[in-house]
Enzyme design. Structure first.
Site, PDB file in Angstrom:
ATOM      1  N   GLY A 242       0.756  -1.248   0.000  1.00 47.41           N
ATOM      2  CA  GLY A 242       0.000   0.000   0.000  1.00 47.41           C
ATOM      3  C   GLY A 242       0.780   1.288   0.000  1.00 47.41           C
ATOM      4  CD  GLU A 279       0.423  -9.194   1.656  1.00 50.49           C
ATOM      5  OE1 GLU A 279      -0.461  -8.516   1.089  1.00 50.49           O
ATOM      6  OE2 GLU A 279       0.168 -10.207   2.312  1.00 50.49           O
ATOM      7  N   PRO A 280       4.569  -5.018  -0.444  1.00 53.32           N
ATOM      8  CG  PRO A 280       6.753  -4.180  -0.481  1.00 53.32           C
ATOM      9  CD  PRO A 280       5.877  -5.188   0.216  1.00 53.32           C
ATOM     10  N   GLY A 281       3.741  -3.573  -3.566  1.00 54.17           N
ATOM     11  CA  GLY A 281       3.741  -3.763  -5.012  1.00 54.17           C
ATOM     12  C   GLY A 281       4.202  -2.478  -5.676  1.00 54.17           C
ATOM     13  NE  ARG A 318      -2.551   2.989 -11.343  1.00 56.46           N
ATOM     14  CZ  ARG A 318      -2.559   4.173 -10.822  1.00 56.46           C
ATOM     15  NH1 ARG A 318      -2.041   5.197 -11.471  1.00 56.46           N
ATOM     16  NH2 ARG A 318      -3.063   4.387  -9.628  1.00 56.46           N
ATOM     17  CB  CYS A 349     -13.987   2.643 -30.794  1.00 56.66           C
ATOM     18  SG  CYS A 349     -12.990   2.367 -32.251  1.00 56.66           S
ATOM     19  CE1 TYR A 377      -1.439  -3.516  -8.753  1.00 57.91           C
ATOM     20  CE2 TYR A 377      -0.454  -1.467  -7.987  1.00 57.91           C
ATOM     21  CZ  TYR A 377      -0.873  -2.761  -7.737  1.00 57.91           C
ATOM     22  OH  TYR A 377      -0.719  -3.296  -6.484  1.00 57.91           O
TER      23      TYR A 377
END
Ligand code: LLP
Length: 421
Positions: A242, A279-281, A318, A349, A377
């Site tokens: 997070g 759990e860092p992403g 995103r 489109c 992401y």
């Protein structure tokens, strides 16, 4: 001028480490994801330093970027992995990850995924419901093994982030409500084929304050003490991922600030012998990558000016999904055309196919733009919408660069499809 660590302007041209981005665009085409190996290493180093001399395990939240080159880099640096599917487990095992450093999160683990993770011998299942607990116990029992478990507790704290990426509130689908946790832990501890090993939470993503973590921690400390009183001893506390990154001018919480404060509170409760799992992403990869794109057309109108580029929402969802801001840089700004306000949009489109809005540029057809902070992401959320092949991924290492995933061919996109006779 530094745009992001390891993405600098040199002689007026944006580079990834020592490689000019136009070189990569010429050789591999655009759109193109470009990562900096050194930026990955630096991000890891800030976690390593924060955990030094402490019992900390950092499990990379690989949903942020699961390219094998990225995973292998982190594995060599000592990372574990946070996985959420059998597919991610397969990727982790493919780079030789130590299963004893893999935690398995996610609300909807299927039987085959549970079996694969038990077979691999993962460190822990982060269980999100009583139904999943029962299923895990049943599958482990059938296999004649003991499943290590944590309950993912929902501490009902507000991570003060975008609603789509906030996960620690009561109304979210994630985790077991903190009021129910003691009862469910007692149930888990009675199941023969389970071994309770930890407590887990993950309150959200792109968090830029320490306080939500500490609010969650306080509640989890009370839980751990209550459990100890009932004879249920917890070996590790997983605080999830997070930590935010800088997309524009956010002030950030560093891993060290977070862990200093976490261990201070644990020490005050004599719980500092607990292992802390993170759990860092995003914070390990987000600013280590960019999405390189070419301006195809400029369209100037009364109401709006559009720069139509060859990257689209299928490459980076995103902005349209979260209204997220990504900085956009001209790779070799010429600076002689008229400055206008542009929306940077893709060829798909959909009116929602935009990457940036209301940005001031003097643009020319054919020039390169770098969409920053696309290491997390971005590729992992990419799709084939409009039968667009997913772009290649390049890892830059000093003045070297490597294709870590080639551009998909169009034929491969429909290779498995069969028209009826
Ligand atoms: N652990 C669990 C259980 C998670 O659900 C997540 C992310 C992480 C760790 C890693 O979180 P991070 O350190 O990256 O914040 N697609 C969204 C973000 C979704 C995050 C989902 N869970 C975005 O592009 O902003």
């Amino acid at each position: 001028m530094t745009v992001a660590p390891h993405f600098d302007f040199k002689n007026g041209v944006l580079h990834a480490e020592n490689v000019p981005l136009p070189t990569l665009a010429r050789q591999f085409g655009t759109p193109l994801y470009v990562y900096s190996r050194q930026a990955l290493r630096d991000a890891w180093e800030s976690y390593r330093l924060a955990g030094e001399d402490r019992n900390v395990l950092v499990c990379f939240g690989m949903k942020a970027n699961s390219n094998l080159a990225v995973l292998n880099e982190f594995r060599k640096l000592g990372a574990g992995f946070d996985i959420v599917s059998g597919g991610e487990l397969a990727r982790a095992l493919a780079v030789g990850a130590d299963p004893g450093k893999i935690v398995f999160s996610g609300v909807g683990k299927q039987v085959w995924e549970i079996q694969a993770a038990l077979k691999a011998g993962v460190k822990c299942f982060n269980v999100e419901s009583e139904a999943e607990l029962a299923q895990l116990a049943r599958v482990a029992g059938q296999m004649g093994v003991i499943a290590p478990v944590s309950l993912r507790v929902n501490p009902d704290v507000d991570a003060q982030t975008h609603p789509y990426i906030s996960t620690g509130l009561k109304e979210n689908k994630f985790g077991i409500a903190i009021e129910d946790a003691v009862r469910v832990y007692q149930y888990a501890s009675q199941l023969q084929s389970l071994r309770v090993v930890g407590v887990d939470c993950h309150i959200g993503s792109q968090i830029t304050e320490v306080s939500p973590y500490l609010d969650a921690l306080d509640k989890l400390i009370v839980l751990i003490q209550t459990l100890a009183g009932l004879g249920i001893h917890i070996e590790h506390l997983d605080l999830g991922g997070g930590l935010g990154i800088r997309y524009t001018n956010e002030t950030l919480v560093t891993p060290k600030t977070l862990l200093d404060q976490v261990f201070e509170r644990l020490a005050a409760k004599k719980l500092d012998s607990l292992q802390i799992v993170l759990e860092p992403g995003r914070s390990l990869v987000g600013n280590a990558g960019i999405l390189l794109t070419t301006v195809e057309y400029l369209k100037h109108g009364d109401a709006k000016n559009f720069a139509i580029v060859d990257a689209a929402m299928n490459d980076l969802i995103r902005p349209t999904l979260y209204d997220a801001w990504h900085s956009v840089e001209q790779v070799s700004p010429a600076g002689h055309d008229q400055v206008r306000t542009y929306d940077i949009v893709g060829p798909i489109c959909e009116s929602g196919d935009w990457l940036a809005r209301d940005r001031r540029f003097a643009l020319q057809q054919g020039e390169l733009l770098a969409i920053m902070s696309a290491g997390a992401y971005a590729f992992t959320m990419a799709s084939h919408y409009n039968t667009r092949p997913r772009a290649a991924e390049i890892m830059v290492d000093g003045d070297q660069y490597h294709v870590v995933r080639p551009r998909e061919t169009i034929e491969s996109l429909f290779a498995g499809e069969t028209p009826l006779a």
